[in-house]
Design a protein around this motif. Structure first.
Motif, PDB file in Angstrom:
ATOM      1  N   HIS A  43      87.004  86.364  31.477  1.00 36.70           N
ATOM      2  CA  HIS A  43      87.238  85.481  32.464  1.00 36.70           C
ATOM      3  C   HIS A  43      87.723  86.485  33.929  1.00 36.70           C
ATOM      4  CE1 HIS A  43      90.148  83.071  34.759  1.00 36.70           C
ATOM      5  NE2 HIS A  43      89.235  82.164  34.119  1.00 36.70           N
ATOM      6  N   THR A  45      95.106  75.444  19.141  1.00 38.80           N
ATOM      7  CA  THR A  45      94.705  74.884  20.284  1.00 38.80           C
ATOM      8  C   THR A  45      95.958  75.007  21.080  1.00 38.80           C
ATOM      9  OG1 THR A  45      93.198  73.169  19.548  1.00 38.80           O
ATOM     10  CG2 THR A  45      94.192  72.791  21.644  1.00 38.80           C
ATOM     11  N   CYS A  95      95.948  74.052  24.653  1.00 39.40           N
ATOM     12  CA  CYS A  95      95.811  72.760  25.530  1.00 39.40           C
ATOM     13  C   CYS A  95      94.356  72.554  25.538  1.00 39.40           C
ATOM     14  CB  CYS A  95      96.211  73.091  27.057  1.00 39.40           C
ATOM     15  SG  CYS A  95      95.181  74.111  27.766  1.00 39.40           S
ATOM     16  N   SER A 149      91.500  72.933  26.437  1.00 42.86           N
ATOM     17  CA  SER A 149      90.203  73.904  26.556  1.00 42.86           C
ATOM     18  C   SER A 149      90.716  75.304  26.451  1.00 42.86           C
ATOM     19  CB  SER A 149      89.544  73.711  27.688  1.00 42.86           C
ATOM     20  OG  SER A 149      90.302  73.815  28.984  1.00 42.86           O
ATOM     21  N   THR A 150      92.040  75.375  25.802  1.00 45.50           N
ATOM     22  CA  THR A 150      92.603  76.979  25.825  1.00 45.50           C
ATOM     23  C   THR A 150      92.949  77.239  24.116  1.00 45.50           C
ATOM     24  OG1 THR A 150      93.118  76.865  27.946  1.00 45.50           O
ATOM     25  CG2 THR A 150      94.126  78.613  26.675  1.00 45.50           C
ATOM     26  N   LEU A 152      94.162  79.845  21.223  1.00 46.62           N
ATOM     27  CA  LEU A 152      94.510  81.175  20.637  1.00 46.62           C
ATOM     28  C   LEU A 152      94.061  81.694  19.465  1.00 46.62           C
ATOM     29  CD1 LEU A 152      96.532  83.528  20.508  1.00 46.62           C
ATOM     30  CD2 LEU A 152      98.134  82.080  19.808  1.00 46.62           C
ATOM     31  N   ILE A 171      93.009  84.833  23.554  1.00 47.98           N
ATOM     32  CA  ILE A 171      92.840  83.679  24.249  1.00 47.98           C
ATOM     33  C   ILE A 171      91.850  83.478  24.975  1.00 47.98           C
ATOM     34  CG2 ILE A 171      94.357  82.175  26.091  1.00 47.98           C
ATOM     35  CD1 ILE A 171      96.895  83.762  25.160  1.00 47.98           C
ATOM     36  N   TRP A 172      91.193  82.221  24.677  1.00 43.06           N
ATOM     37  CA  TRP A 172      89.769  81.706  25.181  1.00 43.06           C
ATOM     38  C   TRP A 172      89.751  80.460  25.876  1.00 43.06           C
ATOM     39  CZ3 TRP A 172      85.335  84.581  24.882  1.00 43.06           C
ATOM     40  CH2 TRP A 172      85.335  85.579  23.946  1.00 43.06           C
ATOM     41  N   LEU A 173      89.327  80.595  26.997  1.00 41.10           N
ATOM     42  CA  LEU A 173      89.187  79.291  27.673  1.00 41.10           C
ATOM     43  C   LEU A 173      87.628  78.774  27.642  1.00 41.10           C
ATOM     44  CD1 LEU A 173      90.545  80.453  31.224  1.00 41.10           C
ATOM     45  CD2 LEU A 173      91.762  79.421  29.157  1.00 41.10           C
ATOM     46  N   THR A 198      84.653  76.188  28.536  1.00 37.76           N
ATOM     47  CA  THR A 198      84.015  75.010  29.412  1.00 37.76           C
ATOM     48  C   THR A 198      82.695  74.484  28.671  1.00 37.76           C
ATOM     49  OG1 THR A 198      82.366  76.730  30.525  1.00 37.76           O
ATOM     50  CG2 THR A 198      84.734  76.593  31.492  1.00 37.76           C
ATOM     51  N   ALA A 204      82.178  80.118  26.694  1.00 37.43           N
ATOM     52  CA  ALA A 204      83.601  80.536  26.252  1.00 37.43           C
ATOM     53  C   ALA A 204      84.036  81.819  27.277  1.00 37.43           C
ATOM     54  CB  ALA A 204      83.827  81.002  24.908  1.00 37.43           C
ATOM     55  N   ILE A 260      90.443  85.254  28.289  1.00 39.50           N
ATOM     56  CA  ILE A 260      91.337  85.574  29.526  1.00 39.50           C
ATOM     57  C   ILE A 260      92.325  86.397  28.845  1.00 39.50           C
ATOM     58  CG2 ILE A 260      92.987  83.583  28.850  1.00 39.50           C
ATOM     59  CD1 ILE A 260      93.063  83.371  32.171  1.00 39.50           C
TER      60      ILE A 260
END
Length: 135
Positions: free
Chosen positions: A33, A76, A78, A80-81, A83, A100-102, A104, A108, A111
């Motif tokens: 990210h 999870t 949230c 789309s985030t 751990l 920590i992955w975001l 879309t 992926a 971050i």
């Protein structure tokens, strides 16, 4: 979390453990990210550009032997985030890792990451050693 999301995150993390991917700037840029930060095993705080540059210079020796992920947990945070925490064994060295992955629709992106060396007691991983804290 869907099974597809879980596999997506795990696949992205495994890609970052692949020496060929780690040395390929464009591959790493696609996975990190723009706001990426890492706390390295030394305690140093790395930003995205410093991480990309350091990985591009790796010889591959860090991951030339058997690499084994264990104790994998994905939570999870949230919508789309996520751990991801796990233990990583590279030959006889163990580390605890957290990422920590975001997510879309298309990819992926990592971050945040932290890796911490596990102390070794006579060649046994720290999590395998029982410590009596009452003494």
């Amino acid at each position: 979390m869907t099974p597809k999301a879980r596999e997506f995150v795990l696949a992205a993390e495994r890609r970052l453990l692949d020496p060929a991917v780690r040395r390929d700037r464009s591959s790493v840029e696609a996975l990190l990210h723009p706001s990426f930060r890492e706390i390295g095993q030394s305690g140093r705080l790395w930003d995205r550009e410093a991480t990309i540059a350091a990985l591009a210079e790796e010889s591959g020796d860090d991951f030339h032997g058997a690499v084994d992920m264990s104790e994998i947990e994905l939570q999870t945070l949230c919508d789309s985030t996520f751990l991801l925490t796990y233990r990583l064994r590279v030959e006889d060295r163990w580390t605890r890792r957290s990422s920590i992955w975001l997510l879309t629709v298309h990819r992926a992106r990592l971050i945040f990451h932290q890796g911490t060396k596990e102390p070794s007691v006579s060649g046994i991983g720290a999590s395998e050693v029982s410590v009596d804290e009452t003494t």
